[in-house]
Write a protein that holds these residues in place. Structure first.
Motif, PDB file in Angstrom:
ATOM      1  N   GLU A 340       0.806  -1.210   0.000  1.00  0.00           N
ATOM      2  CA  GLU A 340       0.000   0.000   0.000  1.00  0.00           C
ATOM      3  C   GLU A 340       0.848   1.273   0.000  1.00  0.00           C
ATOM      4  N   VAL A 341       1.560   1.493  -1.108  1.00  0.00           N
ATOM      5  CA  VAL A 341       2.262   2.755  -1.341  1.00  0.00           C
ATOM      6  C   VAL A 341       1.838   3.264  -2.711  1.00  0.00           C
ATOM      7  N   ALA A 342       2.091   4.534  -2.969  1.00  0.00           N
ATOM      8  CA  ALA A 342       1.620   5.132  -4.216  1.00  0.00           C
ATOM      9  C   ALA A 342       2.287   4.514  -5.434  1.00  0.00           C
ATOM     10  N   ARG A 343       3.605   4.251  -5.371  1.00  0.00           N
ATOM     11  CA  ARG A 343       4.330   3.705  -6.517  1.00  0.00           C
ATOM     12  C   ARG A 343       5.227   2.554  -6.045  1.00  0.00           C
ATOM     13  N   PRO A 344       4.680   1.372  -5.872  1.00  0.00           N
ATOM     14  CA  PRO A 344       5.525   0.242  -5.460  1.00  0.00           C
ATOM     15  C   PRO A 344       6.529  -0.110  -6.557  1.00  0.00           C
ATOM     16  N   GLU A 358      13.344   8.325   3.271  1.00  0.00           N
ATOM     17  CA  GLU A 358      13.675   8.858   1.950  1.00  0.00           C
ATOM     18  C   GLU A 358      13.100   7.994   0.835  1.00  0.00           C
ATOM     19  N   VAL A 359      13.166   6.673   1.001  1.00  0.00           N
ATOM     20  CA  VAL A 359      12.638   5.776  -0.031  1.00  0.00           C
ATOM     21  C   VAL A 359      11.116   5.858  -0.084  1.00  0.00           C
ATOM     22  N   LEU A 360      10.474   5.991   1.085  1.00  0.00           N
ATOM     23  CA  LEU A 360       9.017   6.114   1.094  1.00  0.00           C
ATOM     24  C   LEU A 360       8.567   7.408   0.414  1.00  0.00           C
ATOM     25  N   LEU A 361       9.312   8.470   0.587  1.00  0.00           N
ATOM     26  CA  LEU A 361       8.984   9.712  -0.099  1.00  0.00           C
ATOM     27  C   LEU A 361       9.129   9.554  -1.605  1.00  0.00           C
TER      28      LEU A 361
END
Length: 554
Positions: A340-344, A358-361
């Motif tokens: 459930e992230v915007a761009r896996p 940083e990676v999640l951003l």
């Protein structure tokens, strides 16, 4: 006697001829296979056939899977099967005639040519049901038709070929000997270069109208099946000469196969990057520039909010695309984010420096549907995990004075290995903040983050009746999870229950003030086993010690 001799001689000649014909037929398939292997070698074809192309027809149709009823177009030569289920079962095979009709006894003529297979089925079923008033009727394609296709232009052997309705453009071009080539010389060897268009192959129907284009380079390199369409009856395939210099597109920089490429109709940034092999490991997808022939320049960011729209940007003939490299060449590590992230997907990192925040951003952040307190960070194997696991279990056992019990329990050892060294649960609450837990975690090459929609469960193992995973409940205490696991069995020691925390791998003795979080492991150890002999020995030892103390005092 003379008549008998002549009869026997005729019979012998006839029998020998029949044997030779049988041998010829049995080797027919092998001969066709050998001739097919020669297609594409112009010199050998000319020797075998005097410059005339062989038309290879095996009578077989090969399928890629079930026929798509919405894409297959029915035409003359298709064999259909009509099955009547009521009042009695009866199967009626029929053939689409040259007028594009099927003739059904007691029903009449139904026109099906140029209809999709689904529409043809509905037309036949509707007419049969209306005329005969029968029950359910099933119509199916039993054998696809074969038809003529004209292959012209820059191919080795232009001509007319017979193919089945399941064939594609590449099949017809292969049958025509492939795209035309010219001999070249490299490092003392003879090679060849294609001198035909690969991305602008024109497709024309019987009436002279253009059906579209085929892009065999996109099909071969990227597997885009839509770029290699199915053939139609009487279709003409025209392979033009290579594109002129002003009809080319250049791709340079951090790309797998940089260089000039033929411009294709409807070209998009996504397709030309795919044809060029995709970005390299050191590419910076946020630093792409598109330079036009008129001197204009556009900056493109494939990882921004408009990344999808950027990929679908039109590319014009003469454009030049420059893919920038990462300014930090040490970004050789990578991590993967799923869920459930915007761009896996995969993201480059500097090992030991890049943080999870940083990676999640870069991935667009977590979605509202994510269970932020149940994300799992899974790491690759560490060196000597068995040795480190043994040391950890022994240290924990010594701390609780339960060395024999814990060191010998395989379930607890497995959980230590799983959580302490490979998987940790991460709380992604406010992950974009610099003070969050995600900002304190530095990533390693090969890490994998999984962000689920629902919370993780709580594992209950050890001396319980139904060990396994139990659904996590906010604020629930130990009694709830033990009850869900079937309760403690006779050998269980509830007073020494241990909790393995999924966040940091610490082993804590349970207290009522200890909160149970998603992913935690509850371990109920065995009670110490005391036999009669052990009790006697302990009593004798205590008595001896008491007697010794009395003597000393006296």
């Amino acid at each position: 006697m003379t008549k008998l001799y002549r009869s026997l001689r005729c019979f012998g000649v006839w029998f020998c001829g029949l044997a030779l014909l049988s041998g010829h037929l049995s080797g027919h398939a092998q001969t066709i296979s050998q001739v097919q292997q020669l297609v594409g070698r112009q010199g050998e074809l000319e020797k075998l056939f005097g410059g005339q192309t062989p038309t290879l027809v095996t009578g077989e149709a090969f399928f890629e899977g079930a026929v798509d009823a919405d894409a297959y177009i029915v035409g003359p030569g298709d064999r259909l099967s009509i099955v009547f289920w009521q009042p009695t079962f009866n199967e009626y095979p029929t053939l689409v005639n040259g007028d594009g009709d099927v003739v059904i006894p007691y029903v009449g003529v139904v026109h099906v040519a140029d209809l999709t297979l689904r529409a043809a089925k509905e037309a036949i079923s509707g007419e049969v049901s209306r005329t005969m008033r029968v029950g359910r009727v099933t119509v199916s394609l039993s054998e696809p038709r074969r038809f003529r296709v004209h292959v012209t232009g820059m191919v080795t052997v232009p001509g007319t070929y017979i193919l089945s309705a399941t064939s594609r453009v590449a099949d017809a071009i292969t049958l025509a000997g492939g795209l035309k080539r010219r001999p070249t010389f490299a490092v003392g060897d003879t090679t060849s270069e294609i001198e035909a268009s690969q991305r602008g192959i024109e497709l024309w129907d019987r009436s002279g109208e253009r059906l579209g284009y085929a892009d065999l380079l996109l099909f071969e390199r990227c597997g885009r099946v839509a770029a290699n369409p199915y053939l139609r009856d009487g279709e003409t395939i025209y392979v033009p000469s290579p594109a002129e210099a002003n009809r080319q597109v250049g791709v340079f920089g951090e790309i797998q196969r940089s260089g000039l490429y033929e411009w294709a109709n409807g070209e998009r940034l996504e397709t030309i990057l795919a044809v060029a092999g995709g970005l390299t490991m050191l590419a910076d997808s946020s630093s792409i520039r598109i330079g036009g022939r008129d001197g204009s320049e556009i900056a493109v960011d494939l990882r921004g909010e408009s990344g999808r729209a950027a990929r679908m940007r039109d590319i014009r003939p003469g454009d030049r695309i420059y893919v920038g490299g990462s300014p930090d060449t040490s970004r050789l590590g990578s991590v993967t984010i799923r869920g459930e992230v915007a761009r896996p997907g995969g993201y480059p990192i500097v090992e030991g420096e890049t943080t999870l925040r940083e990676v999640l951003l870069a991935a667009g952040g977590v979605l509202p549907t994510a269970e932020v307190n149940s994300a799992r960070l899974i790491r690759s194997e560490v060196a000597d995990p068995v040795e480190r696991e043994r040391d950890r279990v022994l240290a924990a056992a010594l701390r609780f004075n339960q060395l024999p019990m814990l060191a010998a329990d395989p379930q607890l050892a497995a959980e230590f290995s799983r959580w302490a060294y490979r998987t940790v649960v991460v709380d992604l609450t406010n992950a974009s903040d610099e003070t969050s837990a995600a900002a304190q975690i530095r990533l390693r090459d090969g890490d994998r983050l999984e962000v689920p929609q629902g919370p993780l469960g709580v594992r209950v193992i050890g001396s319980v009746n139904h060990a396994g995973e139990v659904e996590w409940q906010p604020g629930a205490k130990l009694a709830h999870y033990l009850s869900e696991a079937g309760g403690i069995n006779r050998g269980g020691w509830k007073g020494t229950t241990l909790v393995l925390k999924a966040r940091n791998g610490s082993l804590i003795r349970y207290q009522s003030s200890l909160a149970i979080d998603p992913g935690d492991v509850i371990f109920v150890p065995l009670k110490p086993q005391a036999t009669t002999w052990t009790l006697i020995k302990d009593a004798v030892a205590v008595t001896a010690q008491v007697a010794t103390v009395i003597l000393i005092v006296q």
